[in-house]
Design an enzyme around this catalytic site. Structure first.
Site, PDB file in Angstrom:
ATOM      1  N   HIS A 132      41.110   1.388   8.499  1.00  0.00           N
ATOM      2  CA  HIS A 132      41.027  -0.070   9.268  1.00  0.00           C
ATOM      3  C   HIS A 132      42.428  -0.841   8.821  1.00  0.00           C
ATOM      4  CE1 HIS A 132      39.475  -4.320   9.804  1.00  0.00           C
ATOM      5  NE2 HIS A 132      38.467  -3.878  10.506  1.00  0.00           N
ATOM      6  N   ASP A 209      37.627   1.655   0.217  1.00  0.00           N
ATOM      7  CA  ASP A 209      37.280   0.625   1.250  1.00  0.00           C
ATOM      8  C   ASP A 209      35.853   1.153   1.506  1.00  0.00           C
ATOM      9  OD1 ASP A 209      36.595  -0.706   3.555  1.00  0.00           O
ATOM     10  OD2 ASP A 209      38.397  -0.212   4.501  1.00  0.00           O
ATOM     11  N   GLN A 212      32.228  -0.093   5.122  1.00  0.00           N
ATOM     12  CA  GLN A 212      31.111   0.448   5.916  1.00  0.00           C
ATOM     13  C   GLN A 212      29.970   1.240   5.101  1.00  0.00           C
ATOM     14  OE1 GLN A 212      30.325   0.149   8.966  1.00  0.00           O
ATOM     15  NE2 GLN A 212      32.340  -0.993   9.541  1.00  0.00           N
ATOM     16  N   LYS A 235      28.322  -6.999   6.215  1.00  0.00           N
ATOM     17  CA  LYS A 235      27.703  -5.781   6.697  1.00  0.00           C
ATOM     18  C   LYS A 235      26.628  -5.401   6.091  1.00  0.00           C
ATOM     19  CE  LYS A 235      32.231  -4.848   8.254  1.00  0.00           C
ATOM     20  NZ  LYS A 235      32.913  -4.766   9.508  1.00  0.00           N
ATOM     21  N   CYS A 373      40.057  -1.921  15.306  1.00  0.00           N
ATOM     22  CA  CYS A 373      41.055  -2.297  14.425  1.00  0.00           C
ATOM     23  C   CYS A 373      41.594  -0.898  13.379  1.00  0.00           C
ATOM     24  CB  CYS A 373      40.572  -3.196  13.244  1.00  0.00           C
ATOM     25  SG  CYS A 373      40.050  -5.036  13.859  1.00  0.00           S
TER      26      CYS A 373
HETATM   27  N1  PMP Z   1      37.367  -1.852   6.230  1.00  0.00           N
HETATM   28  C1  PMP Z   1      36.393  -1.300   7.221  1.00  0.00           C
HETATM   29  C2  PMP Z   1      36.183   0.267   7.237  1.00  0.00           C
HETATM   30  C3  PMP Z   1      35.837  -2.122   8.028  1.00  0.00           C
HETATM   31  O1  PMP Z   1      35.138  -1.622   9.046  1.00  0.00           O
HETATM   32  C4  PMP Z   1      35.967  -3.238   7.986  1.00  0.00           C
HETATM   33  C5  PMP Z   1      35.336  -4.227   9.097  1.00  0.00           C
HETATM   34  N2  PMP Z   1      35.221  -4.035  10.159  1.00  0.00           N
HETATM   35  C6  PMP Z   1      37.012  -3.926   7.185  1.00  0.00           C
HETATM   36  C7  PMP Z   1      37.712  -3.217   6.194  1.00  0.00           C
HETATM   37  C8  PMP Z   1      37.180  -5.444   7.190  1.00  0.00           C
HETATM   38  O2  PMP Z   1      35.954  -6.124   6.626  1.00  0.00           O
HETATM   39  P1  PMP Z   1      36.159  -7.724   6.663  1.00  0.00           P
HETATM   40  O3  PMP Z   1      36.439  -8.178   7.993  1.00  0.00           O
HETATM   41  O4  PMP Z   1      34.614  -8.274   6.566  1.00  0.00           O
HETATM   42  O5  PMP Z   1      36.942  -8.223   5.690  1.00  0.00           O
END
Ligand code: PMP
Length: 417
Positions: A132, A209, A212, A235, A373
């Site tokens: 991401h 990370d 998910q 999440k 993203c």
């Molecule tokens: N890493 C992953 C794999 C994600 O799915 C997300 C959220 N889509 C993020 C990082 C970023 O999370 P947040 O926007 O809650 O900081």
């Protein structure tokens, strides 16, 4: 996991669960809402919403600094959540749990603080090709500042990490590896335990990370032996604006503070400031108190359910959707890894992802379209984006049926042979 050993959720159990989520009760354009955007954010049960209202209507107060009743109560409730998180991820100590604004801030914290302490010119940082943007840009920024090199482990056409490449990429200049547990655009579950062991053989720390995976796996940081883990409350049924950085004690003690301000100090004079102990050293300023407390309620809620069964059921939802979507003309699934969880990304040949997403919306079906993203993933597959359906345990087989029928109609409208 096998069907013999784990019982899936029954329809009665699912409908009881669904009743606890007010958002799921509504109709959109006259059609029952089918919420398949759980990878972006999960819906909140009543208990979490109530917990927020209770805080503001009964004991709103700043924490850690007050001697009065409300402040004590708020401080206790806030600190109890640290223990709940510790227990949820099986960390050794509460002092290894830092509250942040979310996964993004947790990763930025590590990139900046770790970078300052340990990264110098010519050093290397490893990430993967399926990250991401939150797990790319903070490292890029840090590498640029410190004249370090960002290296990327590639993926294959199924969206699986080429783990053998890690061995070739690791070297004496590698300072840290940061890798996603479950890809938010492909659904791939990475073999992170193996990767961590591989990195540790060379004494390289690893950040996971878990944005998910926190909702789709039973996380045990001790068993994984990761050095850092980042995730977000929203999440996992909790509020937005709150997340966690888990870090092994030895790292938190070695890292310089990320931000300066109130609460993170033990003494301040114009000549010198001494810092508070961990984890408070990393929580500068008034924290997101109400949301942390409500996040605790989301953990209680998840803990009150049989998570093994929930996760087994989620796997069944994904398998069912993956099978049925093949009935749709012109379908192309993006991300066909052998280990997947919760996410089905796809395209309909010739159809624009946004058009299809908008059509599904008219049917009350919420999916996400675009690059999610993860632009490097889209570049790898040479596509601008995908349509992504992402499931959570409150979703149902009949919602998937509605979704498939709507997709078949969309395919008839948009599919170009
Ligand atoms: N890493 C992953 C794999 C994600 O799915 C997300 C959220 N889509 C993020 C990082 C970023 O999370 P947040 O926007 O809650 O900081």
């Amino acid at each position: 996991m096998t069907a013999e050993t784990i019982r899936s959720l029954t329809n009665e159990e699912i409908s009881l669960i669904r009743k606890e989520f007010p958002v799921l009760q509504q109709k959109i354009y006259g059609k029952p809402l089918v919420y398949f955007d759980n990878a972006a954010t999960a819906q909140k049960p009543d208990a979490v919403i109530k917990s927020l209202t209770e805080f503001y209507s009964e004991y709103n107060s700043n924490i850690h600094r007050g001697v009065h009743f409300l402040s004590q109560k708020a401080s206790d409730a806030y600190e109890q959540v640290r223990e709940k998180v510790r227990n949820f991820i099986h960390a050794e100590s509460e002092s290894e749990v830092v509250f942040t604004r979310g996964t993004t801030e947790s990763i930025n914290l590590v990139a900046q603080s770790f970078g300052k302490a340990f990264v110098t010119e010519g050093d290397e940082v490893i990430i993967s090709a399926m990250e991401h943007h939150s797990n790319i840009v903070p490292w890029q920024m840090m590498c640029e500042e410190r004249k370090a090199v960002l290296r990327v482990i590639p993926i294959n056409e199924k969206g699986e990490l080429l783990t053998d490449e890690l061995e070739k990429t690791l070297n004496s200049k590698t300072k840290i590896i940061s890798v996603v547990h479950i890809s938010n655009s492909l659904g791939t579950v990475n073999p992170v335990k193996k990767l961590i062991a591989q990195a540790h053989r060379r004494e390289v720390p690893v950040l996971i990370d878990a944005a998910q995976s926190i909702a789709h796996e039973q996380i045990d940081v001790n068993d994984l032996d990761c050095d850092f883990m980042a995730f977000s409350s929203h999440k996992m049924l909790g509020p937005t604006g709150v997340g966690v950085l888990y870090a092994k004690r030895k790292w938190l003690e070695a890292l310089p503070p990320y931000q300066g301000g109130g609460d993170m100090i033990s003494g301040v004079s114009f000549e010198k400031t001494t810092y508070n102990e961990i984890p408070f050293r990393f929580e500068a300023g008034t924290q997101n108190i109400a949301d942390v407390i409500a996040f605790g309620t989301s953990i209680d809620y998840l803990q009150s359910l049989d998570r093994k069964r929930l996760l087994f059921y989620e796997h069944q939802l994904l398998s069912y959707a993956t099978e049925r979507i093949k009935e749709v003309e012109g379908i192309r699934i993006i991300g066909t890894a052998s280990e997947k969880s919760g996410i089905l990304s796809f395209l309909i040949k010739g159809g624009n992802a946004m058009d299809i997403g908008m059509y599904l919306d008219t049917q009350g079906i919420a999916v996400r379209t675009g690059h999610h993203c993860t632009q490097p993933v889209m570049n790898f597959f040479k596509i601008p984006g995908t349509i992504r359906a992402s499931f959570l345990f409150y979703n149902t087989i009949s919602e998937i049926d509605i979704f498939i029928e709507a997709l078949k109609k969309a395919a008839r409208l948009f599919h170009k042979k």
